[in-house]
Design a protein around this motif. Structure first.
Motif, short mmCIF file in Angstrom:
data_model
loop_
_atom_site.label_atom_id
_atom_site.label_comp_id
_atom_site.label_asym_id
_atom_site.label_seq_id
_atom_site.Cartn_x
_atom_site.Cartn_y
_atom_site.Cartn_z
N LEU A 132 -4.12 5.10 2.43
CA LEU A 132 -4.48 3.70 2.19
C LEU A 132 -5.08 3.05 3.43
N ILE A 133 -4.52 3.36 4.60
CA ILE A 133 -5.04 2.79 5.85
C ILE A 133 -6.45 3.29 6.10
N GLN A 134 -6.70 4.56 5.78
CA GLN A 134 -8.05 5.08 5.92
C GLN A 134 -9.04 4.28 5.06
N SER A 135 -8.61 3.86 3.90
CA SER A 135 -9.50 3.17 2.96
C SER A 135 -9.60 1.67 3.20
N TYR A 136 -8.49 1.04 3.62
CA TYR A 136 -8.45 -0.42 3.66
C TYR A 136 -8.12 -1.01 5.03
N GLY A 137 -7.72 -0.20 6.00
CA GLY A 137 -7.36 -0.71 7.32
C GLY A 137 -5.87 -1.04 7.40
N SER A 138 -5.34 -1.03 8.61
CA SER A 138 -3.89 -1.19 8.78
C SER A 138 -3.42 -2.60 8.46
N ARG A 139 -4.24 -3.62 8.74
CA ARG A 139 -3.79 -4.98 8.49
C ARG A 139 -3.55 -5.22 7.00
N SER A 140 -4.49 -4.81 6.17
CA SER A 140 -4.35 -5.02 4.73
C SER A 140 -3.13 -4.29 4.18
N VAL A 141 -2.91 -3.06 4.66
CA VAL A 141 -1.78 -2.27 4.15
C VAL A 141 -0.46 -2.85 4.66
N ALA A 142 -0.42 -3.26 5.94
CA ALA A 142 0.81 -3.86 6.48
C ALA A 142 1.15 -5.15 5.74
N ARG A 143 0.13 -5.93 5.45
CA ARG A 143 0.35 -7.19 4.72
C ARG A 143 0.88 -6.92 3.32
N ALA A 144 0.27 -5.99 2.61
CA ALA A 144 0.68 -5.71 1.23
C ALA A 144 2.11 -5.19 1.17
N PHE A 145 2.41 -4.21 2.03
CA PHE A 145 3.75 -3.62 1.96
C PHE A 145 4.79 -4.51 2.64
N GLY A 146 4.38 -5.35 3.56
CA GLY A 146 5.32 -6.33 4.11
C GLY A 146 5.78 -7.29 3.03
N LEU A 147 4.84 -7.78 2.24
CA LEU A 147 5.19 -8.70 1.14
C LEU A 147 6.02 -7.99 0.08
N ALA A 148 5.70 -6.72 -0.19
CA ALA A 148 6.43 -5.98 -1.21
C ALA A 148 7.84 -5.60 -0.75
N THR A 149 8.02 -5.43 0.57
CA THR A 149 9.32 -5.04 1.10
C THR A 149 10.33 -6.18 1.01
N ALA A 150 9.86 -7.42 1.09
CA ALA A 150 10.77 -8.58 1.13
C ALA A 150 11.78 -8.58 -0.01
N PRO A 151 11.37 -8.37 -1.27
CA PRO A 151 12.36 -8.41 -2.37
C PRO A 151 13.06 -7.08 -2.63
#
Length: 385
Positions: free
Chosen positions: A64-83
């Motif tokens: 995913l990082i290869q395709s979208y960059g680390s910021r986008s992936v960190a943001r998505a999974f950071g939000l998903a990790t919260a709940p």
């Protein structure tokens, strides 16, 4: 403040959030026994599901990082990790608890890879190391999550604690993610074969096993030091617990000092010094005549172990011919895969040769990592943005 410096504190907040969720999860673990009426063996299998979820998702995060960059992936999974923690705590039965734990492991693991990849981007923009202190913020978040989480559970219960953790994690990610360094997708220098997730670069796998060899001693002290101190050195319950406490405290302090050491001495020399210190500490624990000396030795070992894995993540992020996310995900996967099997393996070995010989053998393993230190030279390099 410059954008790279702002990004440095934003990624530190992501590390702290990841550690905070893991720390808050720790006091929830024993409550699963009574809530679901399960045995210690069943609980061990559930924890294994969490670990397998994390390791299994790490290479997926790299793609995913290869395709979208680390910021986008960190943001998505950071939000998903919260709940994620409430999903586990509120699961009504084992049929839902097991996939919930695997999902939590997968989300935390993907966030872990992405935030490490983003920290590498920050290092490139700043031209200096920040990885060790980033891991220091993870340790700090884990401490706050564990201590605060235990208090909230004791005062208000498990469910309110999980919901409070989710709210704090979500708020922190929402505040931090707009400030993360924006990076382009991470294309590989060589296009991988179709459906190939695992890289074929032998030197990257060696780096991964170096990370594994550096993580296993941490697990050995975490899971077995109290038993060793109590059973073989006669420590009482309080002093037996100080073995890992001293080790963890030394790791946290040294991680905040690690970047300054790396910037001054370089990654290779810092890893060599760290390896010798950690090996000496474990050997001291193995040869200790009493529990006080063993506790001091394990604390000394923590000073050395602290910066070994962060250095390897920086080296992976700058590995020649590999995208940062893909390289970090491979090294992370190998390291954490070892942690999954290390506790039971160490217990099996200790039953046959004793804890003293086991800790001495782990000291030798750390000297092997020290000998391979020139392989982390890339940690000091800066690849083109």
């Amino acid at each position: 403040m410059s954008q790279p410096n702002i990004g440095r504190w934003a990624v530190a907040a992501m590390f702290a959030t990841n550690g905070f969720v893991m720390g808050a999860w720790a006091p929830q673990i024993p409550l699963l026994l009574s809530r679901h009426g399960i045995s210690n063996t069943a609980l061990g299998l559930l924890i294994l599901a969490l670990g397998l979820g994390a390791v299994g998702a790490m290479l997926f995060a790299g793609r995913l990082i290869q395709s979208y960059g680390s910021r986008s992936v960190a943001r998505a999974f950071g939000l998903a990790t919260a709940p994620a923690l409430p999903l586990v705590v509120l699961a009504p039965n084992l049929w839902l608890l097991t996939p919930a734990m695997a999902l939590m492991g997968a989300l935390i693991g993907c966030m872990d890879v992405a935030m490490n990849a983003n920290a590498v981007e920050v290092e490139r923009r700043l031209g200096r190391a920040i990885m060790s202190s980033s891991h220091g913020f993870w340790s700090l978040g884990g401490f706050v999550g564990g201590l605060g989480g235990s208090y909230v559970i004791a005062r208000w219960g498990a469910e309110p604690q999980a919901l409070m953790v989710a709210a704090i994690a979500l708020a922190t990610v929402l505040l931090a993610e707009p400030k993360l360094i924006t990076d382009a997708p991470h294309p590989t220098a060589e296009k991988p074969a179709p459906h190939a997730l695992l890289p074929r670069d032998a030197s990257l796998w060696i780096l991964g096993f170096m990370a594994l060899f550096s993580m296993v001693p941490e697990g050995a002290v975490l899971d077995w030091a109290a038993i060793y101190l109590g059973r073989e050195l006669g420590a009482d319950i309080f002093r037996a617990g100080l073995g890992f406490a001293g080790f963890a405290a030394a790791m946290a302090v040294m991680r905040f000092a690690g970047d300054r050491l790396r910037n001054r001495f370089g990654a290779v020399r810092t890893l060599q010094i760290s390896g010798v210190i950690s090996a000496a500490g474990l050997l001291g624990g193995a040869l200790a005549p009493n529990d006080i000396v063993a506790i001091a030795s394990f604390t000394f070992a923590g000073l050395g172990v602290a910066n070994m894995v962060p250095i390897m993540f920086s080296a992976a992020g700058n590995h020649p011919g590999m995208a940062a996310g893909a390289a970090i995900s491979t090294v992370t996967m190998v390291g954490y895969a070892g942690i999954l099997v290390a506790p039971s393996t160490i217990g099996f070995v200790a039953d046959h040769i004793g804890f003293r010989a086991t800790y001495a053998a782990l000291a030798v393993v750390l000297l092997v990592v020290t000998a391979l230190a020139p392989r982390v030279k890339a940690a000091d390099g800066v690849k083109p943005l």
